[in-house]
Design a protein around this motif. Structure first.
Motif, PDB file in Angstrom:
ATOM      1  N   ILE A 132       0.841  -1.201   0.000  1.00  0.00           N
ATOM      2  CA  ILE A 132       0.000   0.000   0.000  1.00  0.00           C
ATOM      3  C   ILE A 132       0.876   1.250   0.000  1.00  0.00           C
ATOM      4  N   GLU A 133       0.587   2.153  -0.916  1.00  0.00           N
ATOM      5  CA  GLU A 133       1.359   3.394  -1.025  1.00  0.00           C
ATOM      6  C   GLU A 133       0.399   4.516  -1.403  1.00  0.00           C
ATOM      7  N   MET A 134       0.613   5.704  -0.799  1.00  0.00           N
ATOM      8  CA  MET A 134      -0.347   6.785  -1.045  1.00  0.00           C
ATOM      9  C   MET A 134       0.009   7.692  -2.224  1.00  0.00           C
ATOM     10  N   TYR A 135       1.264   7.668  -2.667  1.00  0.00           N
ATOM     11  CA  TYR A 135       1.647   8.564  -3.767  1.00  0.00           C
ATOM     12  C   TYR A 135       1.815   7.803  -5.082  1.00  0.00           C
ATOM     13  N   SER A 136       1.149   8.298  -6.123  1.00  0.00           N
ATOM     14  CA  SER A 136       1.199   7.596  -7.407  1.00  0.00           C
ATOM     15  C   SER A 136       2.605   7.633  -8.008  1.00  0.00           C
ATOM     16  N   SER A 137       3.344   8.741  -7.783  1.00  0.00           N
ATOM     17  CA  SER A 137       4.692   8.821  -8.350  1.00  0.00           C
ATOM     18  C   SER A 137       5.588   7.721  -7.777  1.00  0.00           C
ATOM     19  N   VAL A 138       5.362   7.367  -6.518  1.00  0.00           N
ATOM     20  CA  VAL A 138       6.167   6.327  -5.858  1.00  0.00           C
ATOM     21  C   VAL A 138       5.667   4.938  -6.265  1.00  0.00           C
ATOM     22  N   LEU A 139       4.344   4.780  -6.224  1.00  0.00           N
ATOM     23  CA  LEU A 139       3.753   3.485  -6.577  1.00  0.00           C
ATOM     24  C   LEU A 139       4.123   3.077  -8.008  1.00  0.00           C
ATOM     25  N   TYR A 140       4.199   4.068  -8.879  1.00  0.00           N
ATOM     26  CA  TYR A 140       4.553   3.818 -10.280  1.00  0.00           C
ATOM     27  C   TYR A 140       5.874   3.043 -10.388  1.00  0.00           C
ATOM     28  N   ARG A 141       6.847   3.396  -9.522  1.00  0.00           N
ATOM     29  CA  ARG A 141       8.149   2.698  -9.547  1.00  0.00           C
ATOM     30  C   ARG A 141       7.981   1.228  -9.165  1.00  0.00           C
ATOM     31  N   ALA A 142       7.103   0.972  -8.197  1.00  0.00           N
ATOM     32  CA  ALA A 142       6.854  -0.416  -7.776  1.00  0.00           C
ATOM     33  C   ALA A 142       6.169  -1.185  -8.910  1.00  0.00           C
ATOM     34  N   VAL A 143       5.225  -0.527  -9.577  1.00  0.00           N
ATOM     35  CA  VAL A 143       4.513  -1.178 -10.687  1.00  0.00           C
ATOM     36  C   VAL A 143       5.513  -1.549 -11.790  1.00  0.00           C
ATOM     37  N   GLN A 144       6.414  -0.633 -12.086  1.00  0.00           N
ATOM     38  CA  GLN A 144       7.414  -0.912 -13.132  1.00  0.00           C
ATOM     39  C   GLN A 144       8.255  -2.139 -12.781  1.00  0.00           C
ATOM     40  N   LYS A 145       8.625  -2.256 -11.485  1.00  0.00           N
ATOM     41  CA  LYS A 145       9.442  -3.408 -11.048  1.00  0.00           C
ATOM     42  C   LYS A 145       8.661  -4.711 -11.180  1.00  0.00           C
ATOM     43  N   LEU A 146       7.403  -4.672 -10.743  1.00  0.00           N
ATOM     44  CA  LEU A 146       6.597  -5.902 -10.756  1.00  0.00           C
ATOM     45  C   LEU A 146       6.249  -6.308 -12.198  1.00  0.00           C
ATOM     46  N   GLU A 147       6.155  -5.312 -13.078  1.00  0.00           N
ATOM     47  CA  GLU A 147       5.917  -5.646 -14.497  1.00  0.00           C
ATOM     48  C   GLU A 147       7.110  -6.379 -15.085  1.00  0.00           C
ATOM     49  N   MET A 148       8.311  -6.011 -14.634  1.00  0.00           N
ATOM     50  CA  MET A 148       9.536  -6.659 -15.145  1.00  0.00           C
ATOM     51  C   MET A 148       9.648  -8.089 -14.628  1.00  0.00           C
ATOM     52  N   GLU A 149       9.083  -8.309 -13.433  1.00  0.00           N
ATOM     53  CA  GLU A 149       9.239  -9.614 -12.777  1.00  0.00           C
ATOM     54  C   GLU A 149       7.911 -10.010 -12.135  1.00  0.00           C
ATOM     55  N   PRO A 150       6.926 -10.425 -12.945  1.00  0.00           N
ATOM     56  CA  PRO A 150       5.578 -10.648 -12.408  1.00  0.00           C
ATOM     57  C   PRO A 150       5.542 -11.708 -11.306  1.00  0.00           C
ATOM     58  N   LEU A 151       4.749 -11.421 -10.270  1.00  0.00           N
ATOM     59  CA  LEU A 151       4.578 -12.353  -9.152  1.00  0.00           C
ATOM     60  C   LEU A 151       3.087 -12.469  -8.894  1.00  0.00           C
ATOM     61  N   GLU A 152       2.585 -13.688  -8.949  1.00  0.00           N
ATOM     62  CA  GLU A 152       1.135 -13.922  -8.825  1.00  0.00           C
ATOM     63  C   GLU A 152       0.590 -13.557  -7.451  1.00  0.00           C
ATOM     64  N   ASN A 153       1.472 -13.565  -6.437  1.00  0.00           N
ATOM     65  CA  ASN A 153       1.014 -13.357  -5.059  1.00  0.00           C
ATOM     66  C   ASN A 153       1.269 -11.945  -4.549  1.00  0.00           C
ATOM     67  N   LEU A 154       1.476 -10.992  -5.464  1.00  0.00           N
ATOM     68  CA  LEU A 154       1.702  -9.601  -5.033  1.00  0.00           C
ATOM     69  C   LEU A 154       0.885  -8.629  -5.879  1.00  0.00           C
ATOM     70  N   ARG A 155       0.120  -7.770  -5.185  1.00  0.00           N
ATOM     71  CA  ARG A 155      -0.630  -6.710  -5.866  1.00  0.00           C
ATOM     72  C   ARG A 155      -0.485  -5.429  -5.058  1.00  0.00           C
ATOM     73  N   PHE A 156      -0.828  -4.305  -5.662  1.00  0.00           N
ATOM     74  CA  PHE A 156      -0.634  -3.005  -5.018  1.00  0.00           C
ATOM     75  C   PHE A 156      -1.935  -2.237  -4.878  1.00  0.00           C
ATOM     76  N   LEU A 157      -1.939  -1.337  -3.887  1.00  0.00           N
ATOM     77  CA  LEU A 157      -3.068  -0.416  -3.702  1.00  0.00           C
ATOM     78  C   LEU A 157      -2.547   1.007  -3.621  1.00  0.00           C
ATOM     79  N   LEU A 158      -3.192   1.919  -4.328  1.00  0.00           N
ATOM     80  CA  LEU A 158      -2.925   3.343  -4.172  1.00  0.00           C
ATOM     81  C   LEU A 158      -3.938   3.844  -3.154  1.00  0.00           C
TER      82      LEU A 158
END
Ligand code: SAM
Length: 212
Positions: free
Chosen positions: A67-93
């Motif tokens: 869980i992260e409140m800032y989209s600019s920060v969460l975006y970096r996490a999304v980019q990482k998870l897109e590079m290395e997809p993990l079925e057991n991890l999702r994010f919330l803004l």
């Protein structure tokens, strides 16, 4: 952590399947969302997702939500998870102030707080994630024997966090003032981004594990 406005961050998050879009509609239905019976562990104030990625890789038997409140920060996490997809991890803004609107009582098995923002001014104390106000929110979503794990290198924030435990109705199960030299508590430790930065500067890492 607040990054400068990152162009395209909001749009990328809106378009990503890795970010859950209407989380309040899933309150009480998270097992159905995952379509399995695994435990759910969350990190509140995830930053760029290094810890959540490490945990999700190390523990495929657990579901994770960062869980992260800032989209600019969460975006970096999304980019990482897109590079290395993990079925057991999702994010919330999400601002964690609203966390009780997203999870039902007992739906979360463990909560991680890592290097939470210190909010040094007294009048901002209730914004600190280990404050009694946030512990009261976490009380409403965590299962009965669930735990909160908090680590930081910030001495004042940790002292504040320790003082909040009892009045908020929680108990310290384990505590260390030097995590990396604590043989027992360091076992299985996954470093966060801030932990890597501050421990490499020689700062000791403080950690507690609490339950009600
Ligand atoms: N946990 C990461 C680490 O250890 O590397 C990031 C630490 S950073 C200092 C704290 C993060 O918590 C920031 O990215 C901030 O935006 C986020 N945060 C602070 N308050 C929050 C809240 N109420 N809800 C969600 N995220 C929050």
């Amino acid at each position: 952590m607040r990054l400068k406005n990152v162009p395209g961050a909001r749009e990328a998050i809106a378009a990503s399947d890795l970010v859950i879009k209407e989380p309040k509609e899933l309150k009480g239905k998270w097992k159905e969302f995952w379509n399995n019976d695994k435990e759910l562990h969350i990190e509140v104030g995830m930053g760029k997702g290094k810890f959540m990625m490490g945990m999700a890789k190390a523990h495929p038997e657990i579901n994770y939500i960062g869980i992260e409140m800032y989209s600019s920060v969460l975006y970096r996490a999304v980019q990482k998870l897109e590079m290395e997809p993990l079925e057991n991890l999702r994010f919330l803004l999400l601002d964690a102030k609203e966390i009780t609107e997203v999870f039902e009582k007992g739906e979360v098995d463990r909560i991680y707080l890592n290097f939470s923002d210190p909010w040094p001014k007294d009048r901002h104390a209730k914004r600190r994630l280990p404050s009694r106000q946030f512990l009261a929110r976490f009380d409403q979503i965590l299962k009965e024997d669930g735990v909160i794990e908090f680590k930081t290198d910030n001495k004042d924030l940790f002292a504040f966090a320790e003082e909040e435990v009892e009045p908020a109705g929680w108990k310290i199960l384990e505590i260390t003032y030097d995590l990396h030299n604590d043989e027992k508590m360091v076992e299985g430790n996954i470093m966060t981004e801030y932990e890597e930065k501050f421990s490499s500067m020689g700062n000791p890492i403080y950690k507690y594990i609490i339950r009600r």
